[in-house]
Design an enzyme around this catalytic site. Sequence first.
Site, PDB file in Angstrom:
ATOM      1  N   LYS A  22       0.837  -1.207   0.000  1.00  0.00           N
ATOM      2  CA  LYS A  22       0.000   0.000   0.000  1.00  0.00           C
ATOM      3  C   LYS A  22       0.873   1.257   0.000  1.00  0.00           C
ATOM      4  CE  LYS A  22      -1.487   1.667   4.136  1.00  0.00           C
ATOM      5  NZ  LYS A  22      -1.235   3.084   4.377  1.00  0.00           N
ATOM      6  N   ASN A  23       1.908   1.271   0.837  1.00  0.00           N
ATOM      7  CA  ASN A  23       2.710   2.490   0.969  1.00  0.00           C
ATOM      8  C   ASN A  23       3.606   2.762  -0.235  1.00  0.00           C
ATOM      9  OD1 ASN A  23       1.495   3.013   3.352  1.00  0.00           O
ATOM     10  ND2 ASN A  23       3.268   2.583   4.661  1.00  0.00           N
ATOM     11  N   ARG A  96      -3.842  10.286   5.437  1.00  0.00           N
ATOM     12  CA  ARG A  96      -2.832  11.307   5.537  1.00  0.00           C
ATOM     13  C   ARG A  96      -1.886  11.320   4.343  1.00  0.00           C
ATOM     14  NH1 ARG A  96       1.105  14.324   8.421  1.00  0.00           N
ATOM     15  NH2 ARG A  96       2.824  13.670   7.127  1.00  0.00           N
ATOM     16  N   CYS A 120      -4.570  13.285  14.275  1.00  0.00           N
ATOM     17  CA  CYS A 120      -4.368  11.916  13.857  1.00  0.00           C
ATOM     18  C   CYS A 120      -4.194  11.018  15.061  1.00  0.00           C
ATOM     19  CB  CYS A 120      -3.133  11.882  12.983  1.00  0.00           C
ATOM     20  SG  CYS A 120      -2.419  10.302  12.825  1.00  0.00           S
ATOM     21  N   ARG A 125       1.743  14.408  13.273  1.00  0.00           N
ATOM     22  CA  ARG A 125       2.029  14.193  11.861  1.00  0.00           C
ATOM     23  C   ARG A 125       1.954  15.465  11.019  1.00  0.00           C
ATOM     24  NH1 ARG A 125      -0.024   8.412  10.079  1.00  0.00           N
ATOM     25  NH2 ARG A 125       1.900   8.492   8.947  1.00  0.00           N
ATOM     26  N   PRO A 126       2.827  16.404  11.310  1.00  0.00           N
ATOM     27  CA  PRO A 126       2.833  17.647  10.538  1.00  0.00           C
ATOM     28  C   PRO A 126       3.405  17.442   9.127  1.00  0.00           C
ATOM     29  CG  PRO A 126       4.679  17.585  12.061  1.00  0.00           C
ATOM     30  CD  PRO A 126       3.904  16.331  12.296  1.00  0.00           C
ATOM     31  N   ILE A 127       3.250  18.477   8.273  1.00  0.00           N
ATOM     32  CA  ILE A 127       3.894  18.390   6.951  1.00  0.00           C
ATOM     33  C   ILE A 127       4.830  19.589   6.737  1.00  0.00           C
ATOM     34  CG2 ILE A 127       2.166  16.933   5.798  1.00  0.00           C
ATOM     35  CD1 ILE A 127       1.116  19.529   4.477  1.00  0.00           C
ATOM     36  N   ASP A 128       5.316  20.133   7.866  1.00  0.00           N
ATOM     37  CA  ASP A 128       6.194  21.301   7.772  1.00  0.00           C
ATOM     38  C   ASP A 128       7.440  21.048   6.924  1.00  0.00           C
ATOM     39  OD1 ASP A 128       6.694  19.515   9.978  1.00  0.00           O
ATOM     40  OD2 ASP A 128       8.279  20.870  10.632  1.00  0.00           O
ATOM     41  N   LEU A 129       7.939  19.815   6.946  1.00  0.00           N
ATOM     42  CA  LEU A 129       9.170  19.549   6.187  1.00  0.00           C
ATOM     43  C   LEU A 129       8.911  19.551   4.681  1.00  0.00           C
ATOM     44  CD1 LEU A 129      10.657  16.739   8.486  1.00  0.00           C
ATOM     45  CD2 LEU A 129      11.192  19.178   8.486  1.00  0.00           C
ATOM     46  N   ASP A 308       5.822   0.554  11.940  1.00  0.00           N
ATOM     47  CA  ASP A 308       4.595  -0.109  11.504  1.00  0.00           C
ATOM     48  C   ASP A 308       4.511  -1.576  11.945  1.00  0.00           C
ATOM     49  OD1 ASP A 308       3.717   2.199  10.366  1.00  0.00           O
ATOM     50  OD2 ASP A 308       3.956   1.578   8.280  1.00  0.00           O
ATOM     51  N   ILE A 330       9.458   6.892  16.533  1.00  0.00           N
ATOM     52  CA  ILE A 330       9.054   7.648  15.334  1.00  0.00           C
ATOM     53  C   ILE A 330       7.816   8.510  15.598  1.00  0.00           C
ATOM     54  CG2 ILE A 330       8.475   7.487  12.861  1.00  0.00           C
ATOM     55  CD1 ILE A 330      11.268   6.418  13.474  1.00  0.00           C
ATOM     56  N   ARG A 400      -8.229  -0.463   5.602  1.00  0.00           N
ATOM     57  CA  ARG A 400      -7.469   0.582   4.924  1.00  0.00           C
ATOM     58  C   ARG A 400      -6.163   0.035   4.362  1.00  0.00           C
ATOM     59  NH1 ARG A 400      -5.387   4.377   8.292  1.00  0.00           N
ATOM     60  NH2 ARG A 400      -4.348   4.923   6.377  1.00  0.00           N
TER      61      ARG A 400
HETATM   62  C1  UD1 Z   1       5.078   6.794   6.399  1.00  0.00           C
HETATM   63  C2  UD1 Z   1       4.203   5.586   6.225  1.00  0.00           C
HETATM   64  C3  UD1 Z   1       3.780   5.053   7.587  1.00  0.00           C
HETATM   65  C4  UD1 Z   1       4.982   4.847   8.500  1.00  0.00           C
HETATM   66  C5  UD1 Z   1       5.859   6.075   8.540  1.00  0.00           C
HETATM   67  C6  UD1 Z   1       7.153   5.861   9.289  1.00  0.00           C
HETATM   68  C7  UD1 Z   1       3.071   5.985   4.120  1.00  0.00           C
HETATM   69  C8  UD1 Z   1       1.806   6.298   3.424  1.00  0.00           C
HETATM   70  N1  UD1 Z   1       3.036   5.950   5.461  1.00  0.00           N
HETATM   71  O1  UD1 Z   1       4.285   7.805   7.028  1.00  0.00           O
HETATM   72  O2  UD1 Z   1       3.100   3.827   7.381  1.00  0.00           O
HETATM   73  O3  UD1 Z   1       4.520   4.584   9.812  1.00  0.00           O
HETATM   74  O4  UD1 Z   1       6.197   6.485   7.201  1.00  0.00           O
HETATM   75  O5  UD1 Z   1       7.852   4.806   8.750  1.00  0.00           O
HETATM   76  O6  UD1 Z   1       4.081   5.698   3.514  1.00  0.00           O
HETATM   77  N2  UD1 Z   1       7.422  14.670  10.426  1.00  0.00           N
HETATM   78  C9  UD1 Z   1       7.534  16.020  10.698  1.00  0.00           C
HETATM   79  N3  UD1 Z   1       7.290  16.908   9.683  1.00  0.00           N
HETATM   80  C10 UD1 Z   1       6.957  16.504   8.413  1.00  0.00           C
HETATM   81  C11 UD1 Z   1       6.854  15.127   8.149  1.00  0.00           C
HETATM   82  C12 UD1 Z   1       7.099  14.229   9.184  1.00  0.00           C
HETATM   83  O7  UD1 Z   1       7.826  16.416  11.823  1.00  0.00           O
HETATM   84  O8  UD1 Z   1       6.770  17.377   7.545  1.00  0.00           O
HETATM   85  C13 UD1 Z   1       7.669  13.688  11.518  1.00  0.00           C
HETATM   86  C14 UD1 Z   1       6.432  12.860  11.854  1.00  0.00           C
HETATM   87  O9  UD1 Z   1       5.600  13.543  12.774  1.00  0.00           O
HETATM   88  C15 UD1 Z   1       7.061  11.605  12.448  1.00  0.00           C
HETATM   89  C16 UD1 Z   1       8.350  11.450  11.620  1.00  0.00           C
HETATM   90  O10 UD1 Z   1       8.605  12.732  11.060  1.00  0.00           O
HETATM   91  O11 UD1 Z   1       7.387  11.807  13.789  1.00  0.00           O
HETATM   92  C17 UD1 Z   1       8.284  10.434  10.521  1.00  0.00           C
HETATM   93  O12 UD1 Z   1       7.131  10.692   9.732  1.00  0.00           O
HETATM   94  P1  UD1 Z   1       7.052  10.293   8.199  1.00  0.00           P
HETATM   95  O13 UD1 Z   1       8.239   9.452   7.827  1.00  0.00           O
HETATM   96  O14 UD1 Z   1       6.797  11.521   7.399  1.00  0.00           O
HETATM   97  O15 UD1 Z   1       5.771   9.378   8.195  1.00  0.00           O
HETATM   98  P2  UD1 Z   1       4.759   9.298   7.014  1.00  0.00           P
HETATM   99  O16 UD1 Z   1       5.524   9.545   5.744  1.00  0.00           O
HETATM  100  O17 UD1 Z   1       3.579  10.133   7.309  1.00  0.00           O
END
Ligand code: UD1
Length: 435
Positions: A22-23, A96, A120, A125-129, A308, A330, A400
Site C-alpha cells: 500500500k505504501n 494522511r 491523527c 504528523r505535521p507536513i512542515d518539512l 509499523d 518515530i 485501509r
Molecule cells: C510513512 C508511512 C507510515 C509509516 C511512517 C514511518 C506511508 C503512506 N506511510 O508515514 O506507514 O509509519 O512512514 O515509517 O508511507 N514529520 C515532521 N514533519 C513533516 C513530516 C514528518 O515532523 O513534515 C515527523 C512525523 O511527525 C514523524 C516522523 O517525522 O514523527 C516520521 O514521519 P514520516 O516518515 O513523514 O511518516 P509518514 O511519511 O507520514
Amino acid sequence: MDKFVIRGGTPLQGTLRISGAKNSALPCMAAAILTEDEVALENIPDVRDIETERKLLVSMGAEVELGYGRAHHRTRIRCALLSDPVAKYEIVKTMRASSLVLGPLIARTGMARVAMPGGCAIGGRPIDLHIKALQAMGAEITQEHGYLEARAKRLRGAHIVFDKITVTGTEDLLMAAVLAEGETRMENCAREPEVTDLAKLLIAMGAQIEGAGTSTIRVRGVEKLHGAKHRIHPDRIETGTFLVAGAITGGDLTLTGCNPDHLSAVIEKLREVGVQCDLAADSIRVRTPGRLRCANISTEEYPGFPTDMQAQFMALATQAEGTSLVTENIFENRFMHVQELIRMGAHIRVDGRTAAVLGRSPLSAAAVMASDLRASASLVLAALVAEGETIIDRVYHIDRGYERIEEKLRGVGAKIRRIGNVFRESEETAVHVTA
Ligand code: UD1
C-alpha cells in the site's frame, strides 16, 4: 460497522500470498499526476486507501481504471487534464498520505490546493518539512480555511536537507524535483524500499534520479515525463504481520510473493525471540520450535525496526518468556493498542516512549476496539491466541491497509469471520487518519 469475530487457539498452517505494498502504491499513483500519458501499475493491493486515492485523482480530473476481475490488482491512470488540482478535505481526511499529491501537482500544473491533514490517532504528523523544502524550490505557500495553497510557475532545483527523516516527505519532494528546472540535491532522505520503488517508476517515466534508497538523492529535472508500466513491490508490513501470526500461534506458515530483503530487522528480532524463519528468494517459512523468549525493540527509520511493526511485535511479546521493552521513536502517540491488549489480559506498563511487556500472559477474549491500522493488526494477532471469542470493532481501520485479512487468515486455519456489511462504513465514520 463491520467487526471481526475471532476464536483463538488454532496454530496457523499452510501458505499465504502477500499483496502489493500500500505504501508504495499510494506514491506511485500520485506520480501519475506528473505526466499526461498513461501510467499502468500492477500488484496494486485491494485495500480502502487505494480506493480513496482513486477518488482523489478522479476528483482532480484524472481517468483512473482500477482493475477487477481478470485485471484484478492493476490500475491505469491517465492525467491528461487536471482540471481541478485540489485535494478536497472530504476525500483526504481519511488518509494522511494525501500530502503526497502536493509536490506532483505543483510540478505539473504550477499550483496545488491540498486540505491540511487533520489530527491523527498516532500523533501530530505535521507536513512542515514538505512545505519548507517546496519553498526552497521556489513555491509560494499560503494557508487558509484549512487548505494549503502552493504556487510556482516552475519549481527550481535546490539543496534540501531534511531536518528529520520523513518517508512521504522524501517521496513528495522527489516527485516535485523530477520536473524542476536544474538539479536538486536532497539529504537526510528516507531510505525505505517504498522510496526506491517510487524512484524506479519515475525513472521508467523518464526522470533522472540517482541515489534513491540512500540518504542522499540527486535529481536532474527534465521538461516532461512520459507514461510507464510498473509493478508495485510486495508489502513488507503485511509480510511482517503474518510472520508474527505464524509465530504467535505456534504454527507453520509459508508466505509467498514477498521480499525477505526488506524485512531484515524484523526477521532478526523474530529469530532472537526463538522463531525459525527459513528464507528463499521470494518466500519465508515461519515456525516456532520451542518457547518464545523476550527481546527488546526500538523503532527506527529503515533499515531499522519499523514503527509499523511495533504493535504486532508487542502482541508477540505478551506470549514470550520474560519482559520485553518496546520503544517507539518515530511517532509520539503510538501505543493505543496497549489499553486494548491489557483488556485481553496482557501486562504492559508504559513509561513515556517505552512499554514494558511482561510475557507469558494468558490472553482471554474480550470486546476490543481497533484504533488505527497497525494497532488493529496487533489485536487480531492477540485474538488468534486468546482463549474464547474476541470481537474487534471498527475494522475499517484494518481494511485501509490489509487486503482481505480475514480471508487470508481463514485460508491457513484461523477461526475468523466478519460480521456486518463488508466495506459498509462511510468515509464520514472513518475519520481517524493513520499510517
Ligand atoms: C510513512 C508511512 C507510515 C509509516 C511512517 C514511518 C506511508 C503512506 N506511510 O508515514 O506507514 O509509519 O512512514 O515509517 O508511507 N514529520 C515532521 N514533519 C513533516 C513530516 C514528518 O515532523 O513534515 C515527523 C512525523 O511527525 C514523524 C516522523 O517525522 O514523527 C516520521 O514521519 P514520516 O516518515 O513523514 O511518516 P509518514 O511519511 O507520514
